[in-house]
Write an enzyme that holds these catalytic residues in place. Structure first.
Site, PDB file in Angstrom:
ATOM      1  N   SER A 126       2.503   3.693  -7.553  1.00 40.79           N
ATOM      2  CA  SER A 126       2.160   2.330  -7.937  1.00 40.79           C
ATOM      3  C   SER A 126       2.959   1.372  -7.062  1.00 40.79           C
ATOM      4  CB  SER A 126       2.528   2.092  -9.407  1.00 40.79           C
ATOM      5  OG  SER A 126       2.585   0.711  -9.676  1.00 40.79           O
ATOM      6  N   GLN A 178      -9.751  -0.422 -15.940  1.00 39.78           N
ATOM      7  CA  GLN A 178     -10.254  -1.363 -14.930  1.00 39.78           C
ATOM      8  C   GLN A 178     -11.586  -0.870 -14.351  1.00 39.78           C
ATOM      9  OE1 GLN A 178      -7.763  -3.484 -11.871  1.00 39.78           O
ATOM     10  NE2 GLN A 178      -8.416  -1.794 -10.567  1.00 39.78           N
ATOM     11  N   LEU A 180       0.819  -1.215   0.000  1.00 48.22           N
ATOM     12  CA  LEU A 180       0.000   0.000   0.000  1.00 48.22           C
ATOM     13  C   LEU A 180       0.857   1.271   0.000  1.00 48.22           C
ATOM     14  CD1 LEU A 180      -2.730  -1.142   2.556  1.00 48.22           C
ATOM     15  CD2 LEU A 180      -2.723  -1.376   0.065  1.00 48.22           C
ATOM     16  N   LYS A 183      -6.241   5.713 -11.757  1.00 51.08           N
ATOM     17  CA  LYS A 183      -4.947   5.230 -12.249  1.00 51.08           C
ATOM     18  C   LYS A 183      -5.145   4.031 -13.184  1.00 51.08           C
ATOM     19  CE  LYS A 183      -0.469   3.947 -11.726  1.00 51.08           C
ATOM     20  NZ  LYS A 183      -0.579   2.505 -11.815  1.00 51.08           N
ATOM     21  N   ASP A 184      -6.089   3.148 -12.809  1.00 48.32           N
ATOM     22  CA  ASP A 184      -6.422   1.985 -13.634  1.00 48.32           C
ATOM     23  C   ASP A 184      -7.761   2.283 -14.322  1.00 48.32           C
ATOM     24  OD1 ASP A 184      -4.321  -0.187 -12.749  1.00 48.32           O
ATOM     25  OD2 ASP A 184      -4.966   0.855 -10.949  1.00 48.32           O
ATOM     26  N   ARG A 186       4.264  -1.163  -8.021  1.00 48.12           N
ATOM     27  CA  ARG A 186       5.390  -1.670  -8.823  1.00 48.12           C
ATOM     28  C   ARG A 186       6.559  -0.696  -8.870  1.00 48.12           C
ATOM     29  NH1 ARG A 186       0.899  -3.903 -11.494  1.00 48.12           N
ATOM     30  NH2 ARG A 186       1.039  -6.150 -11.811  1.00 48.12           N
ATOM     31  N   GLY A 213      -9.233   3.298  -8.250  1.00 45.13           N
ATOM     32  CA  GLY A 213      -8.441   4.448  -8.666  1.00 45.13           C
ATOM     33  C   GLY A 213      -8.549   4.700 -10.170  1.00 45.13           C
ATOM     34  N   GLY A 266      -1.725   6.378  -2.601  1.00 45.03           N
ATOM     35  CA  GLY A 266      -2.857   6.244  -3.536  1.00 45.03           C
ATOM     36  C   GLY A 266      -3.946   5.378  -2.927  1.00 45.03           C
ATOM     37  N   HIS A 267      -3.537   4.236  -2.346  1.00 45.08           N
ATOM     38  CA  HIS A 267      -4.513   3.360  -1.690  1.00 45.08           C
ATOM     39  C   HIS A 267      -5.156   4.085  -0.502  1.00 45.08           C
ATOM     40  CE1 HIS A 267      -1.603   0.243  -3.380  1.00 45.08           C
ATOM     41  NE2 HIS A 267      -2.741  -0.122  -3.924  1.00 45.08           N
TER      42      HIS A 267
HETATM   43  P1  AMP Z   1      -3.704  -2.314  -6.693  1.00 40.59           P
HETATM   44  O1  AMP Z   1      -3.303  -2.661  -5.298  1.00 40.59           O
HETATM   45  O2  AMP Z   1      -2.596  -1.870  -7.557  1.00 40.59           O
HETATM   46  O3  AMP Z   1      -4.584  -3.380  -7.312  1.00 40.59           O
HETATM   47  O4  AMP Z   1      -4.634  -1.035  -6.550  1.00 40.59           O
HETATM   48  C1  AMP Z   1      -5.759  -1.049  -5.703  1.00 40.59           C
HETATM   49  C2  AMP Z   1      -6.582   0.169  -6.014  1.00 40.59           C
HETATM   50  O5  AMP Z   1      -5.817   1.340  -5.766  1.00 40.59           O
HETATM   51  C3  AMP Z   1      -7.029   0.213  -7.492  1.00 40.59           C
HETATM   52  O6  AMP Z   1      -8.355   0.661  -7.552  1.00 40.59           O
HETATM   53  C4  AMP Z   1      -6.067   1.215  -8.068  1.00 40.59           C
HETATM   54  O7  AMP Z   1      -6.570   1.895  -9.194  1.00 40.59           O
HETATM   55  C5  AMP Z   1      -5.870   2.171  -6.907  1.00 40.59           C
HETATM   56  N1  AMP Z   1      -4.622   2.925  -7.075  1.00 40.59           N
HETATM   57  C6  AMP Z   1      -3.409   2.415  -7.396  1.00 40.59           C
HETATM   58  N2  AMP Z   1      -2.511   3.415  -7.534  1.00 40.59           N
HETATM   59  C7  AMP Z   1      -3.176   4.568  -7.301  1.00 40.59           C
HETATM   60  C8  AMP Z   1      -2.803   5.942  -7.309  1.00 40.59           C
HETATM   61  N3  AMP Z   1      -1.559   6.341  -7.590  1.00 40.59           N
HETATM   62  N4  AMP Z   1      -3.746   6.865  -7.027  1.00 40.59           N
HETATM   63  C9  AMP Z   1      -5.028   6.472  -6.745  1.00 40.59           C
HETATM   64  N5  AMP Z   1      -5.438   5.204  -6.726  1.00 40.59           N
HETATM   65  C10 AMP Z   1      -4.534   4.250  -7.003  1.00 40.59           C
END
Ligand code: AMP
Length: 279
Positions: free
Chosen positions: A185, A153, A33, A149-150, A187, A147, A36-37
């Site tokens: 991210s 998705q 996390l 960001k995706d 990553r 987010g 963003g999360h």
């Molecule tokens: P993930 O853990 O990468 O699957 O992301 C979980 C959630 O957090 C998804 O809805 C992503 O779009 C969101 N998310 C990831 N990176 C960001 C970011 N930089 N800003 C806002 N939301 C994000």
């Protein structure tokens, strides 16, 4: 904050809450996390009474086994972040809990499934919607946060919710960035110091397009953005497109009510995506 590992335990905790007037929010994540999360948790706290965050690295959405294997899993750090953010419940099931036996899954997500990320990561959105459906069934949320960001998705999840007529509101939250513009991210941790510097070109190209959207044509903007990105060694572009926010089809004239610029590139060994809404 309570940690829950099984669907049965999650249901038994949430069902009594649901039967009162409380509004339940779900924030699905794959952990590792960052801010963003946390921004999704904060938004969820504003709009709901009880916030559930799931952490599950979903194998069925990975198209590259190496990517799955090296996906970061800093559990203690994640739990600390969620506690600080004021999350009420964290749902951390095992793979066996979510997939007791192998399951095939295919639903019609519309033509946008096969564009952009869907073209480069075949079957990715079937895996994403498969796990989100399972999480929605387990938590039965009134509202769920994702987010921008995706971006693709969010669109696919909205299509999945419409497909099953699920009574859950989907909220898309803004992209949270590092001070220098890099979209946060999980990553990013894999970026070497030089990759980290090179990765800035993605948000720089997106900003160029946003700043010049009124004064240049779409082909000019796309050409320039690609030139900006291709000028940085170590960055290998998968796509840069200006598309309609509803269909994700590329635009060559400014016809759509809402346009978005989307980019994906490999920076060193790490594949990154980013986007900006243009109007
Ligand atoms: P993930 O853990 O990468 O699957 O992301 C979980 C959630 O957090 C998804 O809805 C992503 O779009 C969101 N998310 C990831 N990176 C960001 C970011 N930089 N800003 C806002 N939301 C994000």
């Amino acid at each position: 904050m309570k940690i829950i590992n099984t669907i049965a335990a999650l249901k038994s905790v949430l069902q009594p809450i649901k039967s009162t007037v409380h509004k339940i929010a779900l924030v699905p994540t794959m952990g590792a996390l960052h801010s963003g999360h946390v921004s999704l948790i904060q938004k969820a706290k504003q709009l709901a009474d009880v916030v559930v965050c799931s952490i599950f690295v979903n194998p069925t959405q990975f198209t590259d086994p190496k990517d799955l294997e090296k996906y970061p899993r800093p559990l203690e750090h994640d739990i600390k972040m969620l506690e600080e953010a004021g999350c009420d419940y964290v749902f951390m099931p095992s793979v066996k809990e979510m997939y007791p036996q192998p399951e095939s899954w295919h639903i019609d997500l519309g033509p946008a499934e096969f564009l952009l990320e869907g073209e480069f990561r075949k079957g990715h959105y079937q895996g994403v919607t498969q796990i989100v459906k399972k999480l929605f069934d387990a938590a039965n949320p009134d509202i769920a946060f994702f987010g921008q960001k995706d971006f693709q998705q969010v669109l696919m999840i909205q299509n999945m919710v419409a497909h099953f007529q699920m009574p859950v509101e989907i909220v898309s939250c803004p992209i949270i960035r590092e001070d220098d513009g890099l979209a946060m991210s999980s990553r990013n941790i894999h970026l070497s110091p030089s990759d980290r510097q090179n990765a800035l070109v993605l948000s720089q190209a997106l900003n160029y397009v946003k700043d010049n959207f009124e004064s240049q044509t779409i082909p000019q903007l796309v050409l320039k953005a690609k030139q900006i990105i291709n000028s940085v060694p170590g960055v290998e572009l998968d796509y840069f497109t200006i598309a309609d926010t509803k269909t994700l089809l590329p635009e060559d004239k400014k016809m759509a009510q809402n346009s978005i610029a989307l980019v994906a590139a490999k920076v060193g060994e790490t594949r990154l995506i980013d986007n900006v809404i243009l109007n």
